[in-house]
Structures are given as C-alpha cells and as structure tokens.
Enzyme design. Structure first.
Site, PDB file in Angstrom:
ATOM      1  CG  HIS A   1      -7.767 -27.752 -28.898  1.00 30.22           C
ATOM      2  ND1 HIS A   1      -7.942 -27.599 -30.250  1.00 30.22           N
ATOM      3  CD2 HIS A   1      -8.808 -27.107 -28.313  1.00 30.22           C
ATOM      4  CE1 HIS A   1      -9.038 -26.895 -30.478  1.00 30.22           C
ATOM      5  NE2 HIS A   1      -9.583 -26.581 -29.320  1.00 30.22           N
TER       6      HIS A   1
ATOM      7  CB  CYS B   1     -11.635 -29.074 -29.175  1.00 35.85           C
ATOM      8  SG  CYS B   1     -12.892 -28.132 -29.991  1.00 35.85           S
TER       9      CYS B   1
ATOM     10  CD  GLN C   1      -7.179 -22.540 -22.817  1.00 35.57           C
ATOM     11  OE1 GLN C   1      -7.326 -21.674 -21.955  1.00 35.57           O
ATOM     12  NE2 GLN C   1      -8.096 -22.791 -23.727  1.00 35.57           N
TER      13      GLN C   1
ATOM     14  CE  LYS D   1      -8.388 -20.632 -27.127  1.00 33.72           C
ATOM     15  NZ  LYS D   1      -9.691 -21.224 -26.873  1.00 33.72           N
TER      16      LYS D   1
ATOM     17  CG  ASP E   1      -2.005 -25.497 -27.987  1.00 33.29           C
ATOM     18  OD1 ASP E   1      -2.212 -24.293 -27.737  1.00 33.29           O
ATOM     19  OD2 ASP E   1      -2.918 -26.332 -28.104  1.00 33.29           O
TER      20      ASP E   1
HETATM   21  N1  PMP Z   1      -5.232 -25.379 -28.100  1.00 35.75           N
HETATM   22  C1  PMP Z   1      -5.879 -25.210 -26.945  1.00 35.75           C
HETATM   23  C2  PMP Z   1      -5.286 -25.771 -25.696  1.00 35.75           C
HETATM   24  C3  PMP Z   1      -7.084 -24.513 -26.933  1.00 35.75           C
HETATM   25  O1  PMP Z   1      -7.738 -24.363 -25.780  1.00 35.75           O
HETATM   26  C4  PMP Z   1      -7.604 -23.991 -28.136  1.00 35.75           C
HETATM   27  C5  PMP Z   1      -8.917 -23.228 -28.177  1.00 35.75           C
HETATM   28  N2  PMP Z   1      -9.971 -23.846 -27.514  1.00 35.75           N
HETATM   29  C6  PMP Z   1      -6.873 -24.190 -29.307  1.00 35.75           C
HETATM   30  C7  PMP Z   1      -5.696 -24.872 -29.250  1.00 35.75           C
HETATM   31  C8  PMP Z   1      -7.351 -23.686 -30.632  1.00 35.75           C
HETATM   32  O2  PMP Z   1      -7.383 -22.302 -30.659  1.00 35.75           O
HETATM   33  P1  PMP Z   1      -8.096 -21.525 -31.861  1.00 35.75           P
HETATM   34  O3  PMP Z   1      -9.438 -22.136 -32.021  1.00 35.75           O
HETATM   35  O4  PMP Z   1      -8.141 -20.112 -31.368  1.00 35.75           O
HETATM   36  O5  PMP Z   1      -7.239 -21.684 -33.060  1.00 35.75           O
END
Ligand code: PMP
Length: 411
Positions: A122, A365, A202, A225, A199
């Site tokens: 991401h 993203c 997910q 999430k 990270d």
């Molecule tokens: N890493 C992953 C794998 C994600 O799916 C996301 C959210 N789409 C993020 C990081 C970023 O999370 P946040 O926007 O809640 O900071």
C-alpha cells in the site's frame, strides 16, 4: 460455524436500501462497518465519561483515563505484546509506518544501506520508505514475489544482504488476497542484523495475530478496518527499540520536564503520544476488540475461508473474468480482486452499486502493484465475517447480470 445472519443484526447500517436494493457491503478492506456495541461504547463515553485524560484529578478525568488505558491493555492482549509500553495509540496504519520510518529509520539507516519492501505494498508502506531512502541516500529494494503473489522467501534470501537494515512488508495484501510468511521473512532480515516492520492493516481484523510469535520488530494496524472508529490504530514496537527511539511529535503528554531550552521525555508508551489523543477512538477500538474476541479470531478466519471456498470458484468460472492472486481458495483471503474483459472497473463498480452492492474499483493505493500486474485498475470485493452466503450469491448473480448488460460493449 459463525451465524452471519445473526451477527449482521448487530450492524444497523447494513439494514438499508441502496438504489432500491438491499445493501450488500463488500468493501471491508477499505473500512469495516461498526456493530451496535462499538457505537454504544462511543455514545456512552460522550454521555458519561468525557474528559481529558492523564492530567485531571476529578472523577470524569480519572474515569476517562481508566477506560483509555484499559483499552490499551485489551489491544496488548489481542496481539500478545509483552507489555502495554509496546502498544502505542496512533491514528492508524499510516501514522504507525510514518513514525517508524521517521524515528527508527532515521536512526538506523546510513548512506548505502538497503531498505526492502515489496511490489504489493500500500502507498503508506511505500512512500515513507522512499522518503527515508532519499533523506539518507540509501537504496530501496523490491523483494521478488511468487507467481501466486506471495513474497518469495527463497529468492528474497538471495536479495537480502548485509547492507539490509529494514524490511517492511504487509502481513496480508489489500489487493492480492494473500497472507505473507512474516515469521520466515523476520528470520531472514534478523540473520543480517536488520529489522522487520509489518503492515497489519489487512491481517489483524481477520486472523489471530501474535506479534511475539511472528518476531515482528514493529507492527502497525488501523482500528477502522476491525470494527473500530476511524482515526484509531496501534503501533506495536519492541520495548528496547521504542526506548532507544526519539519521539516524532512533540508537545503535551509526551514530556517529563520542560526546561527553558530543553526537555525530557515521558516513559513509554506516552513518550510517543503528544497532545490530546483520540480518546474515544481508543475506547471504541477496545470495544471492537471485545466484540471480535467474543466471536473468536480463529472462528472469524475459518468462516471467511468458507466464504472464499464458496465464492471464488463461482467467480473463476465466469467467462471473461480474471481474478488476481492465488487461484486456490485455500491460499486466498476474503479480499478478491478481479477484472471483467472489456469493462472498466469503475463502470463495473457503478453497475454493482445500481444493484445495491458496494465494491471498490481503482488502484487500491497500490500503484506499484498495478504496474507489476500490468493493469490500470481493478475491481475488488472484500468480505468480512458479517457477510452471508446469500451476499456471496447476490454478488455472483449481479456480476452475471452486469456482464450480460455490457456484452455488446460499452467502453
Ligand atoms: N496498508 C494496507 C495493506 C491497507 O489496506 C491500508 C488501508 N487501505 C493501509 C495500509 C492504510 O491504512 P490507513 O489508511 O487506515 O492508515
């Protein structure tokens, strides 16, 4: 097995019509919905306990502080951190990864060092490392993936060198529907005296995560999430590492003494938590953990696996559909990314919306991954444990209907 029909009753938002159809929410990888229990905890806090924490001696301030710190302990237990000193409240995964790259990254990375990430990350696990590499004149290196989209441990072993100081990788992908071998990757980078940053955006919502068993040095995730409020999240870090790190933000709460020209820092975990935190966010996230634990993370994972076993083969048999990530449902998470030949994913998502079904379309993203897959965008349906088999059927039936609608070409 989980009774998703019963569980669904706890989520008031799911009982509405969208475009005259009953809503089916399949955008859980973007954010989850919130059960009544979490909404009640938020309302209860504002109706009974609202006060600023840590500083006050009055009853409400003490109550708010107790609830907030109790939530931290719940989060500690949830991920099996050794101590609450290792559990920092953040605004979410992005904040956690930025703190690590800024503070830890700046202290350990030197010119010529290597930082490893993967093509599936991401943007929040790409850009902070790009910036760090630029600041330090270090090298950002992408680890290889297997054909199914997992980080390839064997090939990575050949890439990771003695110059490698940080490996930052997602535990579960928000696009490919895979879960990475974190323990093996931790071993690889630790052999080179480097550190692993995970990270967990997910993974934590969908499976039991034990940060000590994984031997993660840092592990970041988002509250929103996993049934919690937006603007809440956790950064886990090993105590010795956090102790040695400089805070990233400065101000109230994070100080011990403020002299005229210098200051000293509070102890962990507050050293990193400058200013009035998202108190209700932390308390709401604690309520989300209570809810998840009452169901059981292993049960949640097993149920989502059943859903994938049901829906993935149905999707794969529709002509013109390409599904990304592993074809084998046993290897696939509830994040299902796909394209339909000749139909732009945005048109697909709009057509799903007309059927009352929320799916996402775009680059998710993950522009690096889109280039790696050689696509501009994809559609994504992401399931959670409150999705029923009926939801899965409506998703497949609607997709067939949409395909029929677009059969003579639209774009
Ligand atoms: N890493 C992953 C794998 C994600 O799916 C996301 C959210 N789409 C993020 C990081 C970023 O999370 P946040 O926007 O809640 O900071």
């Amino acid at each position: 097995m989980i009774d998703a029909d019963k569980i669904k009753q706890d989520f008031p938002i799911l009982f509405q019509s969208v475009n005259d159809e009953p809503l089916i929410y399949l955008d859980n990888a973007a954010t989850s919905q919130k059960p009544r229990q979490v909404l009640d905890a938020i309302q209860h806090y504002y109706e009974h306990d609202n006060a600023n924490i840590h500083r006050g001696v009055h009853t409400l301030a003490e109550r708010a502080t107790t609830h907030y710190e109790e939530a931290r302990e719940k989060l500690r237990r949830f991920i099996n951190a050794a101590s609450t000193k290792e559990v920092l409240f953040t605004r979410g995964t992005t904040t956690g990864l930025n703190w690590v790259s800024r503070s830890f990254g700046d202290s350990v990375i030197e010119e010529g060092d290597e930082i490893y990430i993967t093509p599936m990350e991401h943007h929040s696990n790409v850009v902070p490392w790009q910036q760090l590499a630029k600041r330090k004149n270090a090298k950002l290196v992408y680890l290889p993936l297997t054909a199914d989209g997992f980080v390839d441990v064997q090939k990575s072993a050949e890439v990771i060198s003695a110059k490698g100081k940080i490996l930052s990788v997602c535990h579960a992908s928000n696009v490919l529907g895979i879960t990475n071998p974190i323990k093996e990757l931790a071993e690889l980078i630790h052999q080179q005296n480097g550190y692993i940053v995970v990270d967990g955006a997910q993974s934590v919502p969908h499976m039991k995560v034990d940060v000590q068993a994984l031997d993660a040095d840092f592990y970041a995730f988002s509250g929103h999430k996993m049934l919690g409020p937006t603007g809440s999240g956790i950064l886990y870090g090993k105590e010795a590492l956090l102790n040695a790190m400089e805070p990233v933000e400065f101000g109230g709460e994070m100080i011990d003494f403020v002299y005229d020209y210098e200051s000293t820092w509070n102890v962990l975990p507050w050293k990193f938590e400058a200013g009035t935190p998202n108190i209700v966010g932390g308390i709401g996230l604690g309520a989300a953990v209570d809810y998840l634990e009452a169901i059981g993370m292993d049960e949640i994972e097993a149920y989502e696996k059943e859903l994938v076993r049901y829906v993935l083969p149905k999707l794969q048999t529709i002509e013109g559909i390409s599904v990304y990530g592993p074809a084998d449902p046993e290897l696939h998470t509830g994040v299902i990314t796909f394209n339909l030949d000749g139909v732009h994913p945005h048109d697909l998502a709009t057509a799903f919306d007309m059927e009352g079904i929320a799916v996402r379309a775009g680059h998710h993203c993950a522009q690096t991954l889109m280039r790696y897959l050689d696509v501009h965008a994809t559609a994504r349906a992401s399931f959670y444990f409150y999705n029923t088999f009926e939801d899965a059927d409506r998703f497949i039936d609607s997709l067939k209907k949409i395909k029929e609608f677009f059969k003579d070409g639209f774009i």
